[in-house]
Design an enzyme around this catalytic site. Structure first.
Site, PDB file in Angstrom:
ATOM      1  CB  SER A 121      -0.959   0.001   1.189  1.00 40.90           C
ATOM      2  OG  SER A 121      -1.952  -0.979   1.035  1.00 40.90           O
TER       3      SER A 121
ATOM      4  CE  LYS B 296      -9.024  -5.581   5.684  1.00 38.95           C
ATOM      5  NZ  LYS B 296      -9.362  -6.162   4.369  1.00 38.95           N
TER       6      LYS B 296
ATOM      7  CG  ASP C  44     -11.227  -5.106   1.262  1.00 39.46           C
ATOM      8  OD1 ASP C  44     -10.294  -4.472   0.733  1.00 39.46           O
ATOM      9  OD2 ASP C  44     -11.190  -5.538   2.423  1.00 39.46           O
TER      10      ASP C  44
ATOM     11  CD  GLU D 275     -20.580 -26.944  11.334  1.00 40.76           C
ATOM     12  OE1 GLU D 275     -21.084 -28.080  11.471  1.00 40.76           O
ATOM     13  OE2 GLU D 275     -19.428 -26.766  10.850  1.00 40.76           O
TER      14      GLU D 275
END
Length: 289
Positions: free
Chosen positions: A29, A78, A114, A167
């Site tokens: 980045s 996040k 994203d 699950e």
């Protein structure tokens, strides 16, 4: 997003931006965004910041105190960063994770770029429309949440999530049922599910450097000629994509998603068009430098 011709107004005439994560030294980045600042003729800097989970609040308050214009958020922050936001964009609220923060007059506004970055890349580089397609997503983690949200906004015929733990796949599908026809199964169901697929997307880290000999699903189960996409951008072409080419598949790597999610963040911060191609070139060059 709607862009104005005016930059967001910095306090000092110099824009401070960054990315927080743990680890962070590997991040591409900074090279991408510092190139973007230079190409756009904007005075500023984008810095990588190593932040331990127990120091997250202090880091956020510190950036606010130092008049940062905004920052990106990566693993493992996040979800925890949500607690410190004054406002959440609809995407971040629905996904339950933030990867971009804008600091506007002392208020912290959280976004998730994203998913929309990924879909923009997929449509420009691999398939013109997702509407009416049968989409299969491998993985049910944080990356999958943003991807599934953005994909369902494109109105696919169906979206199926495959995961090692059934699950988790079922739980993720349940979270997004309101947006479309979405179901979750164990990866053991890959053969049956993939038989109907038009687009296959890997959102897991399987195949990422240094474990480049791994694939998330057997090539035998991938139908001839479908679109196969991998969020991984290191290596630029994973084994999944290399193998899929042998079945005449259209392949799509993760570099475009990385660039576009960054470009959208850049536009949120500065209200100017991001120099996408320069950003892409900078990331590509960083792999060979």
């Amino acid at each position: 997003m709607n862009l104005t011709t005016e930059l967001a107004r910095p306090v000092s005439g110099y824009y401070l931006l960054g990315v927080i994560g743990n680890p962070i030294a590997h991040s591409k980045s900074p090279v991408m965004h510092n190139t973007a600042l230079q190409e756009a003729g904007v005075q500023g800097a984008y810095v990588p910041l190593h932040v331990e989970p127990e120091h997250l609040q202090a880091a956020v308050m510190g950036m606010k105190a130092m008049n940062f214009r905004g920052f990106n958020v990566t693993i493992p922050h996040k979800v925890d960063i949500l607690s410190y936001m004054d406002e959440l964009d609809e995407s971040a609220r629905f996904i339950g994770a933030v990867n971009t923060v804008v600091i506007e007059q002392g208020r912290l506004i959280g976004y998730n770029t994203d998913g929309v970055g990924y879909v923009r890349s997929l449509k420009e580089e691999a398939v013109s429309t997702i509407e009416g397609k049968h989409v299969v997503v491998i993985g049910a983690g944080g990356a999958a949440r943003g991807i599934v949200y953005a994909l369902l906004l494109e109105r696919p015929q169906s979206l199926t999530i495959l995961n090692r733990t059934a699950e988790k796949a079922e739980e993720l599908a349940k979270d997004f049922k309101v947006l479309g026809n979405v179901n979750g199964y164990s990866i053991d169901s890959a053969e049956q599910v993939l038989a109907q697929a038009d687009i296959l997307i890997n959102t897991t880290s399987v195949g990422m450097h240094p474990h480049t000999d791994q694939t998330p699903v057997s090539i035998q189960h991938i139908p001839e000629g479908i679109v196969v996409s991998d969020l991984i951008y290191n290596p630029l072409e994973t084994k999944l994509l290399t193998d899929s080419k042998h079945k005449n598949c259209i392949t799509h790597g993760g570099l475009g998603m990385f660039v576009y999610q960054g470009a959208i963040a850049f536009e949120h911060w500065l209200h100017v068009q991001a120099p996408v191609e320069a950003m892409r070139r900078a990331v590509l060059a960083s792999f060979t430098s």
